[in-house]
Write a protein that holds these residues in place. Structure first.
Motif, PDB file in Angstrom:
ATOM      1  N   ARG A  18       0.850  -1.195   0.000  1.00 29.15           N
ATOM      2  CA  ARG A  18       0.000   0.000   0.000  1.00 29.15           C
ATOM      3  C   ARG A  18       0.881   1.238   0.000  1.00 29.15           C
ATOM      4  O   ARG A  18       1.836   1.340   0.776  1.00 29.15           O
ATOM      5  CB  ARG A  18      -0.880  -0.007   1.236  1.00 29.15           C
ATOM      6  CG  ARG A  18      -1.772   1.229   1.322  1.00 29.15           C
ATOM      7  CD  ARG A  18      -2.641   1.175   2.517  1.00 29.15           C
ATOM      8  NE  ARG A  18      -3.623   0.126   2.322  1.00 29.15           N
ATOM      9  CZ  ARG A  18      -4.496  -0.251   3.232  1.00 29.15           C
ATOM     10  NH1 ARG A  18      -4.493   0.300   4.415  1.00 29.15           N
ATOM     11  NH2 ARG A  18      -5.365  -1.201   2.973  1.00 29.15           N
ATOM     12  N   GLY A  19       0.592   2.176  -0.883  1.00 26.00           N
ATOM     13  CA  GLY A  19       1.355   3.418  -0.956  1.00 26.00           C
ATOM     14  C   GLY A  19       2.588   3.348  -1.832  1.00 26.00           C
ATOM     15  O   GLY A  19       3.281   4.340  -2.004  1.00 26.00           O
ATOM     16  N   GLN A  20       2.890   2.186  -2.396  1.00 25.39           N
ATOM     17  CA  GLN A  20       4.045   2.054  -3.280  1.00 25.39           C
ATOM     18  C   GLN A  20       3.579   2.001  -4.732  1.00 25.39           C
ATOM     19  O   GLN A  20       2.533   1.425  -5.045  1.00 25.39           O
ATOM     20  CB  GLN A  20       4.827   0.777  -2.961  1.00 25.39           C
ATOM     21  CG  GLN A  20       5.458   0.794  -1.594  1.00 25.39           C
ATOM     22  CD  GLN A  20       6.205  -0.492  -1.293  1.00 25.39           C
ATOM     23  OE1 GLN A  20       5.845  -1.557  -1.764  1.00 25.39           O
ATOM     24  NE2 GLN A  20       7.262  -0.371  -0.505  1.00 25.39           N
ATOM     25  N   LEU A  21       4.370   2.586  -5.615  1.00 17.63           N
ATOM     26  CA  LEU A  21       4.041   2.582  -7.036  1.00 17.63           C
ATOM     27  C   LEU A  21       5.307   2.764  -7.853  1.00 17.63           C
ATOM     28  O   LEU A  21       6.359   3.120  -7.325  1.00 17.63           O
ATOM     29  CB  LEU A  21       3.030   3.685  -7.361  1.00 17.63           C
ATOM     30  CG  LEU A  21       3.402   5.122  -6.999  1.00 17.63           C
ATOM     31  CD1 LEU A  21       4.000   5.836  -8.197  1.00 17.63           C
ATOM     32  CD2 LEU A  21       2.187   5.857  -6.509  1.00 17.63           C
ATOM     33  N   ILE A  22       5.180   2.511  -9.143  1.00 17.67           N
ATOM     34  CA  ILE A  22       6.263   2.769 -10.090  1.00 17.67           C
ATOM     35  C   ILE A  22       5.803   3.930 -10.963  1.00 17.67           C
ATOM     36  O   ILE A  22       4.748   3.866 -11.591  1.00 17.67           O
ATOM     37  CB  ILE A  22       6.564   1.530 -10.969  1.00 17.67           C
ATOM     38  CG1 ILE A  22       6.852   0.296 -10.117  1.00 17.67           C
ATOM     39  CG2 ILE A  22       7.708   1.835 -11.931  1.00 17.67           C
ATOM     40  CD1 ILE A  22       8.049   0.421  -9.211  1.00 17.67           C
ATOM     41  N   LEU A  23       6.578   4.999 -10.969  1.00 19.14           N
ATOM     42  CA  LEU A  23       6.255   6.194 -11.742  1.00 19.14           C
ATOM     43  C   LEU A  23       7.045   6.169 -13.037  1.00 19.14           C
ATOM     44  O   LEU A  23       8.272   6.075 -13.026  1.00 19.14           O
ATOM     45  CB  LEU A  23       6.596   7.454 -10.940  1.00 19.14           C
ATOM     46  CG  LEU A  23       6.417   8.790 -11.643  1.00 19.14           C
ATOM     47  CD1 LEU A  23       4.945   9.032 -11.976  1.00 19.14           C
ATOM     48  CD2 LEU A  23       6.962   9.906 -10.792  1.00 19.14           C
ATOM     49  N   SER A  24       6.337   6.231 -14.157  1.00 17.71           N
ATOM     50  CA  SER A  24       7.003   6.309 -15.459  1.00 17.71           C
ATOM     51  C   SER A  24       6.484   7.540 -16.184  1.00 17.71           C
ATOM     52  O   SER A  24       5.349   7.952 -16.007  1.00 17.71           O
ATOM     53  CB  SER A  24       6.751   5.046 -16.282  1.00 17.71           C
ATOM     54  OG  SER A  24       5.372   4.850 -16.514  1.00 17.71           O
ATOM     55  N   SER A  25       7.357   8.139 -16.973  1.00 19.51           N
ATOM     56  CA  SER A  25       7.001   9.368 -17.667  1.00 19.51           C
ATOM     57  C   SER A  25       7.668   9.412 -19.026  1.00 19.51           C
ATOM     58  O   SER A  25       8.813   8.973 -19.182  1.00 19.51           O
ATOM     59  CB  SER A  25       7.446  10.581 -16.840  1.00 19.51           C
ATOM     60  OG  SER A  25       7.222  11.769 -17.556  1.00 19.51           O
ATOM     61  N   SER A  26       6.957   9.958 -19.993  1.00 15.78           N
ATOM     62  CA  SER A  26       7.536  10.124 -21.320  1.00 15.78           C
ATOM     63  C   SER A  26       8.606  11.216 -21.302  1.00 15.78           C
ATOM     64  O   SER A  26       9.383  11.341 -22.237  1.00 15.78           O
ATOM     65  CB  SER A  26       6.448  10.468 -22.339  1.00 15.78           C
ATOM     66  OG  SER A  26       5.792  11.664 -21.967  1.00 15.78           O
ATOM     67  N   LEU A  27       8.668  11.976 -20.217  1.00 10.59           N
ATOM     68  CA  LEU A  27       9.646  13.062 -20.097  1.00 10.59           C
ATOM     69  C   LEU A  27      10.995  12.572 -19.578  1.00 10.59           C
ATOM     70  O   LEU A  27      11.972  13.300 -19.623  1.00 10.59           O
ATOM     71  CB  LEU A  27       9.099  14.149 -19.174  1.00 10.59           C
ATOM     72  CG  LEU A  27       7.731  14.715 -19.572  1.00 10.59           C
ATOM     73  CD1 LEU A  27       7.230  15.673 -18.510  1.00 10.59           C
ATOM     74  CD2 LEU A  27       7.794  15.367 -20.923  1.00 10.59           C
ATOM     75  N   ARG A  28      11.041  11.344 -19.057  1.00  7.59           N
ATOM     76  CA  ARG A  28      12.269  10.750 -18.515  1.00  7.59           C
ATOM     77  C   ARG A  28      12.420   9.333 -19.047  1.00  7.59           C
ATOM     78  O   ARG A  28      11.447   8.629 -19.252  1.00  7.59           O
ATOM     79  CB  ARG A  28      12.214  10.683 -16.987  1.00  7.59           C
ATOM     80  CG  ARG A  28      12.086  12.019 -16.325  1.00  7.59           C
ATOM     81  CD  ARG A  28      13.462  12.625 -16.128  1.00  7.59           C
ATOM     82  NE  ARG A  28      13.353  13.865 -15.381  1.00  7.59           N
ATOM     83  CZ  ARG A  28      13.806  15.007 -15.831  1.00  7.59           C
ATOM     84  NH1 ARG A  28      14.368  15.091 -16.996  1.00  7.59           N
ATOM     85  NH2 ARG A  28      13.690  16.096 -15.108  1.00  7.59           N
TER      86      ARG A  28
END
Length: 99
Positions: free
Chosen positions: A72-82
């Motif tokens: 809970r509260g953990q995620l993987i952040l992905s972005s087209s900017l990086r």
């Protein structure tokens, strides 16, 4: 209006689009291509994990096993900017009461 048209036009005006789903495979590919950033939380289904990795804004393939066991509260952040995805731990929020 179909959602795919609205999502494309919204970007022209700086309007963001947020989608929450445990079934990545059910989201139209046209919509997924319009997302600049994605926050991927735990996914128990192997097919959904593969689809999340396939459609992520940046390469999250190295996190495919972690997607099954994120807490809970953990995620993987992905972005087209990086080019690199980041694991994120959000802060726990205490219940807010008025008074």
């Amino acid at each position: 209006f179909p959602v795919t048209i609205t999502s494309r036009q919204g970007r022209k005006f700086g309007i963001g689009l947020g989608i929450v789903s445990q079934q990545v495979s059910e989201i139209d590919t046209g919509i997924l291509t319009q997302l600049n950033s994605q926050m991927t939380m735990a996914l128990g289904n192997a097919d959904e994990r593969r689809e999340a990795v396939r459609t992520a804004s940046s390469d999250i393939g190295g996190y495919s096993q972690e997607l099954q066991v994120l807490s809970r509260g953990q995620l993987i952040l992905s972005s087209s900017l990086r080019d690199i995805a980041l694991p994120v731990q959000t802060r726990a929020f205490n219940k807010v009461t008025n008074g």
